[in-house]
Design a protein around this motif. Structure first.
Motif, short mmCIF file in Angstrom:
data_model
loop_
_atom_site.label_atom_id
_atom_site.label_comp_id
_atom_site.label_asym_id
_atom_site.label_seq_id
_atom_site.Cartn_x
_atom_site.Cartn_y
_atom_site.Cartn_z
N SER A 115 0.83 -1.21 0.00
CA SER A 115 0.00 0.00 0.00
C SER A 115 0.86 1.25 0.00
O SER A 115 0.58 2.22 -0.72
CB SER A 115 -0.92 0.01 1.23
N TRP A 116 1.91 1.25 0.82
CA TRP A 116 2.82 2.39 0.85
C TRP A 116 3.51 2.58 -0.50
O TRP A 116 3.58 3.69 -1.03
CB TRP A 116 3.87 2.21 1.95
N LEU A 117 4.01 1.48 -1.05
CA LEU A 117 4.72 1.54 -2.33
C LEU A 117 3.82 2.04 -3.45
O LEU A 117 4.21 2.90 -4.23
CB LEU A 117 5.29 0.16 -2.67
N PHE A 118 2.59 1.51 -3.52
CA PHE A 118 1.66 1.96 -4.55
C PHE A 118 1.26 3.42 -4.35
O PHE A 118 1.04 4.14 -5.31
CB PHE A 118 0.43 1.06 -4.60
N GLY A 119 1.16 3.85 -3.08
CA GLY A 119 0.85 5.25 -2.80
C GLY A 119 1.95 6.17 -3.28
O GLY A 119 1.68 7.23 -3.85
N VAL A 120 3.20 5.77 -3.06
CA VAL A 120 4.34 6.58 -3.52
C VAL A 120 4.37 6.65 -5.04
O VAL A 120 4.66 7.70 -5.62
CB VAL A 120 5.67 5.99 -2.97
N LEU A 121 4.05 5.53 -5.68
CA LEU A 121 4.07 5.48 -7.15
C LEU A 121 2.80 6.05 -7.77
O LEU A 121 2.74 6.22 -8.99
CB LEU A 121 4.26 4.03 -7.61
N GLY A 122 1.77 6.31 -6.96
CA GLY A 122 0.52 6.84 -7.48
C GLY A 122 -0.32 5.80 -8.21
O GLY A 122 -1.09 6.13 -9.10
N VAL A 123 -0.18 4.54 -7.83
CA VAL A 123 -0.90 3.44 -8.47
C VAL A 123 -2.07 3.01 -7.58
O VAL A 123 -1.92 2.92 -6.36
CB VAL A 123 0.04 2.23 -8.70
N SER A 124 -3.21 2.75 -8.18
CA SER A 124 -4.36 2.26 -7.43
C SER A 124 -4.93 1.05 -8.15
O SER A 124 -5.25 1.11 -9.34
CB SER A 124 -5.43 3.34 -7.31
N LEU A 125 -5.05 -0.05 -7.43
CA LEU A 125 -5.63 -1.27 -8.01
C LEU A 125 -7.13 -1.35 -7.75
O LEU A 125 -7.78 -2.28 -8.22
CB LEU A 125 -4.95 -2.50 -7.43
N GLY A 126 -7.68 -0.42 -7.00
CA GLY A 126 -9.09 -0.44 -6.66
C GLY A 126 -9.30 -0.95 -5.26
O GLY A 126 -8.38 -1.02 -4.45
N SER A 127 -10.54 -1.32 -4.96
CA SER A 127 -10.85 -1.83 -3.62
C SER A 127 -11.45 -3.22 -3.74
O SER A 127 -11.92 -3.62 -4.80
CB SER A 127 -11.82 -0.88 -2.92
#
Length: 84
Positions: A43-55
């Motif tokens: 979650s932290w890594l995707f937040g830094v990269l600006g990536v969202s896989l959805g919920s």
């Protein structure tokens, strides 16, 4: 109920991460621990990269598995764990 969901997602994510990284499971308890920690790292890594896989469950499992792979790679670098 959220705790049970986190444990189930963590177990699946940790199992997938260890399967992809090492080729074998680490055991249920370690899979849960690595998977839950992997979810936080992912979650932290995707937040830094600006990536969202959805919920939902599937994106949470994918995020946890990717985070678990990162954790396993760091453990391997630090402690020199050899593949069997």
């Amino acid at each position: 109920m959220e705790l049970i969901g986190a444990i189930i997602i963590g177990a699946i994510a940790g199992w997938l991460g260890s399967l992809i990284f090492k080729g074998s499971g680490l055991g249920l308890l370690w899979n849960i621990i690595i998977g839950i920690l992997g979810g936080a790292v992912g979650s932290w890594l995707f937040g830094v990269l600006g990536v969202s896989l959805g919920s939902g469950w599937v994106p949470a499992i994918i995020t946890g598995a990717i985070g678990a792979i990162v954790i396993l790679a760091i453990i391997n670098l630090l402690f020199g764990v050899k593949k069997r």
